[in-house]
Design a protein around this motif. Structure first.
Motif, short mmCIF file in Angstrom:
data_model
loop_
_atom_site.label_atom_id
_atom_site.label_comp_id
_atom_site.label_asym_id
_atom_site.label_seq_id
_atom_site.Cartn_x
_atom_site.Cartn_y
_atom_site.Cartn_z
N LEU A 78 0.83 -1.21 0.00
CA LEU A 78 0.00 0.00 0.00
C LEU A 78 0.86 1.26 0.00
O LEU A 78 1.77 1.42 0.80
CB LEU A 78 -0.91 -0.01 1.23
N LYS A 79 0.50 2.19 -0.91
CA LYS A 79 1.21 3.47 -1.00
C LYS A 79 0.28 4.66 -0.76
O LYS A 79 0.74 5.71 -0.33
CB LYS A 79 1.84 3.63 -2.39
N TRP A 80 -1.02 4.48 -1.08
CA TRP A 80 -1.93 5.64 -1.06
C TRP A 80 -3.35 5.17 -0.74
O TRP A 80 -3.81 4.17 -1.29
CB TRP A 80 -1.87 6.37 -2.41
N VAL A 81 -4.02 5.90 0.17
CA VAL A 81 -5.43 5.66 0.50
C VAL A 81 -6.22 6.92 0.18
O VAL A 81 -5.86 8.02 0.61
CB VAL A 81 -5.61 5.30 1.99
N GLN A 82 -7.29 6.76 -0.58
CA GLN A 82 -8.24 7.85 -0.83
C GLN A 82 -9.48 7.60 0.01
O GLN A 82 -10.17 6.59 -0.15
CB GLN A 82 -8.63 7.90 -2.31
N SER A 83 -9.76 8.51 0.95
CA SER A 83 -10.96 8.40 1.78
C SER A 83 -12.11 9.15 1.13
O SER A 83 -11.91 10.21 0.51
CB SER A 83 -10.68 8.98 3.17
N VAL A 84 -13.34 8.65 1.31
CA VAL A 84 -14.52 9.37 0.81
C VAL A 84 -15.06 10.33 1.86
O VAL A 84 -16.08 10.96 1.65
CB VAL A 84 -15.63 8.41 0.36
N SER A 85 -14.37 10.45 2.96
CA SER A 85 -14.76 11.39 4.01
C SER A 85 -13.78 12.56 4.03
O SER A 85 -12.60 12.41 3.73
CB SER A 85 -14.75 10.69 5.37
N ALA A 86 -14.29 13.74 4.41
CA ALA A 86 -13.39 14.88 4.61
C ALA A 86 -12.67 14.76 5.94
O ALA A 86 -11.49 15.11 6.05
CB ALA A 86 -14.18 16.19 4.54
N GLY A 87 -13.37 14.26 6.96
CA GLY A 87 -12.75 14.05 8.27
C GLY A 87 -12.11 12.67 8.33
O GLY A 87 -12.75 11.66 8.04
N VAL A 88 -10.85 12.62 8.72
CA VAL A 88 -10.11 11.35 8.69
C VAL A 88 -9.44 11.04 10.03
O VAL A 88 -8.56 10.19 10.11
CB VAL A 88 -9.03 11.37 7.57
N GLU A 89 -9.90 11.72 11.10
CA GLU A 89 -9.23 11.54 12.39
C GLU A 89 -9.32 10.10 12.90
O GLU A 89 -8.43 9.64 13.62
CB GLU A 89 -9.79 12.51 13.44
N ALA A 90 -10.37 9.36 12.50
CA ALA A 90 -10.51 7.98 12.97
C ALA A 90 -9.57 7.03 12.26
O ALA A 90 -9.28 5.94 12.76
CB ALA A 90 -11.96 7.52 12.78
N MET A 91 -9.08 7.41 11.09
CA MET A 91 -8.21 6.53 10.31
C MET A 91 -6.73 6.82 10.54
O MET A 91 -5.88 5.92 10.45
CB MET A 91 -8.54 6.68 8.81
N LEU A 92 -6.40 8.05 10.83
CA LEU A 92 -5.01 8.47 10.92
C LEU A 92 -4.16 7.64 11.89
O LEU A 92 -3.01 7.32 11.58
CB LEU A 92 -4.93 9.95 11.29
N PRO A 93 -4.68 7.27 13.08
CA PRO A 93 -3.82 6.54 14.02
C PRO A 93 -3.34 5.18 13.50
O PRO A 93 -2.35 4.64 14.00
CB PRO A 93 -4.72 6.36 15.26
N TYR A 94 -4.03 4.62 12.52
CA TYR A 94 -3.69 3.29 12.02
C TYR A 94 -2.89 3.32 10.73
O TYR A 94 -2.45 2.28 10.24
CB TYR A 94 -4.98 2.49 11.77
N LEU A 95 -2.69 4.50 10.18
CA LEU A 95 -2.07 4.62 8.87
C LEU A 95 -0.55 4.49 8.97
O LEU A 95 0.09 5.24 9.71
CB LEU A 95 -2.44 5.97 8.25
N PRO A 96 0.06 3.58 8.23
CA PRO A 96 1.52 3.46 8.26
C PRO A 96 2.17 4.75 7.78
O PRO A 96 1.62 5.47 6.94
CB PRO A 96 1.80 2.30 7.30
N PRO A 97 3.36 5.05 8.28
CA PRO A 97 3.99 6.34 7.96
C PRO A 97 4.31 6.53 6.49
O PRO A 97 4.38 7.66 6.01
CB PRO A 97 5.26 6.33 8.82
N GLN A 98 4.50 5.45 5.75
CA GLN A 98 4.87 5.59 4.35
C GLN A 98 3.67 5.74 3.42
O GLN A 98 3.83 5.94 2.21
CB GLN A 98 5.70 4.37 3.89
N VAL A 99 2.45 5.65 3.95
CA VAL A 99 1.25 5.69 3.13
C VAL A 99 0.70 7.12 3.08
O VAL A 99 0.52 7.76 4.12
CB VAL A 99 0.18 4.72 3.67
N THR A 100 0.39 7.59 1.88
CA THR A 100 -0.23 8.90 1.70
C THR A 100 -1.74 8.76 1.84
O THR A 100 -2.34 7.81 1.34
CB THR A 100 0.10 9.45 0.30
#
Length: 328
Positions: A78-100
Motif C-alpha cells: 500500500l502506497k496511497w489511500v483515498q478516503s470518501v470522508s473529509a474528516g479522517v481523524e478515525a483513520m489516521l492513528p492506524y495509517l503506516p507512515p509511508q502511506v499517503t
C-alpha cells in the motif's frame, strides 16, 4: 508507471452503504470511460465485507476507502489511500507512515454552505424558540429584523466555511473567521487564529463551526468560551461535535443563557434515546445529514480520486493530501 504493469487499485465499500454511495465495477467503468486511457492502466478489485479486506486488497498499491480502515498491515504494498470522508481523524492513528492519505474535502461545499445559511436564518428568526413554544403550547410572538448588519463568526474557513461566508456576505452579514493560521480570506471581514478567538466571540451573533477534529480543535469551545458569547447568540455545528463542550452547550440552552442552536453532529451517533440533547429547548437537530448530497456525493469523490489517480500514474503531486500533523 511506464513499464506496462497495471496498477493495483482496491475499492473497499462500506457493508451497509446505500446504493448511491456504493462504488460498483459498472460505476467505476463509466467514470473511467470519460478519462481516456486511464482504464487500461489499472486493475481493480471490489469488496464490501470487512472480513475479506485482507484477501481482496492484499496486493493493492492504492485503496479507495468508503469506510474507516485500520487493517493496513494486511496490504503490504500500500502506497496511497483515498478516503470518501473529509474528516479522517478515525483513520489516521492506524495509517503506516509511508502511506499517503487523501480526503474528500470540497465535496460538501455547496450544500454545507446552504445549510449554514438556512440555519443562520432560522436562528435570526428564532425558529428554534418557536418550535419549543409549539411543543409547550405557548403563544409568544417576537418581532425581529433581518440578518443584515449582524456578525457571523466562522470556526473553520475551508471547503464549507468559505462558501458559507460568501452566502452570508451576500445578505449583508459581517463575517469573522477563526482558523489555525488566521490570514486574510475572501468574503471575510476579520480573520483570526485560534489563539485570538476570545476577542471575536463577544461580537458574535452566530457562531458557525465546520472545523475538523484535531489535537488543536478538540474541546476548543469550552464553557469559558461559550460564556464569552452574547446571551442572544446562536450556534450552528456541521463539523465535528467534539470541537465543543456539548454538555456546557446544552446547559446554556437549558438555562437560557444562549439564544439557540442548530446541530447536525453529536458526540455519540446515533444519539442515544436517553441523551438530554433530545429534549433541550431552543435547539433544532438534524441527524448528521446536513452537508451530504447523495445524488452527487460519490461522483464528486470519484472526480477527486480519478484526477489523483492520473496524477499518481504520471508522477505528479496529489491533491487533497492530509497533513498528519494538522489532522486534515
Amino acid at each position: 508507471m511506464t513499464d506496462g504493469r497495471k496498477l493495483r487499485v482496491h475499492i473497499e465499500n462500506a457493508p451497509a452503504a446505500p446504493e448511491a454511495l456504493r462504488l460498483t465495477p459498472a460505476r467505476l467503468d463509466a467514470a473511467l470511460a470519460e478519462r481516456g486511457g486511464l482504464a487500461q492502466r489499472i486493475a481493480a478489485s471490489f469488496n464490501d465485507d470487512p472480513a475479506r479486506f485482507a484477501a481482496t486488497a492484499g496486493d493493492a498499491e492504492i485503496v479507495f476507502a468508503a469506510r474507516k480502515l485500520d487493517a493496513f498491515g494486511s496490504v503490504p504494498e500500500l502506497k496511497w489511500v483515498q478516503s470518501v470522508s473529509a474528516g479522517v481523524e478515525a483513520m489516521l492513528p492506524y495509517l503506516p507512515p509511508q502511506v499517503t492519505l487523501t480526503n474528500a474535502s470540497g465535496v460538501h461545499g455547496d450544500k454545507g454552505a446552504e445549510f449554514i445559511l438556512a440555519s443562520v436564518l432560522m436562528l435570526n428568526y428564532r425558529i428554534p424558540h418557536f418550535v419549543t413554544d409549539q411543543q409547550q403550547r405557548r403563544w409568544q410572538p417576537v418581532y425581529g429584523g433581518t440578518v443584515a448588519g449582524k456578525t457571523a463568526t466562522l470556526l473553520g474557513i475551508g471547503a464549507i466555511g468559505l462558501p458559507a461566508a460568501r452566502l452570508l456576505k451576500s445578505l449583508g452579514v459581517r463575517t469573522q473567521a477563526i482558523s489555525r493560521s488566521g490570514g486574510e480570506r475572501e468574503h471575510v471581514d476579520v480573520s483570526a487564529s485560534f489563539a485570538d478567538m476570545d476577542a471575536l466571540l463577544p461580537q458574535t451573533d452566530f457562531l458557525i463551526s465546520s472545523a475538523p477534529l484535531t489535537q488543536e480543535t478538540r474541546g476548543l469551545v469550552d464553557r469559558r468560551r461559550l460564556d464569552l458569547l452574547p446571551s442572544h447568540a446562536g450556534i450552528v455545528i456541521v463539523g465535528r461535535a467534539r470541537v465543543f463542550d456539548c454538555d456546557a452547550l446544552v446547559a446554556k440552552l437549558q438555562d437560557g443563557s444562549l439564544g439557540g442552536a442548530v446541530l447536525d453532529v453529536f458526540p455519540t451517533e446515533p444519539l442515544p434515546p436517553e441523551d438530554p440533547i433530545w429534549s433541550t429547548p431552543n435547539l433544532i437537530m438534524t441527524p448528521h445529514c446536513s452537508v451530504d448530497d447523495h445524488g452527487v456525493y460519490l461522483e464528486r469523490c470519484l472526480d477527486i480520486f480519478l484526477d489523483n489517480l492520473a496524477r499518481y500514474l504520471d508522477g505528479r503531486p496529489l491533491q487533497n493530501v492530509v497533513d498528519r500533523a494538522r489532522g486534515y
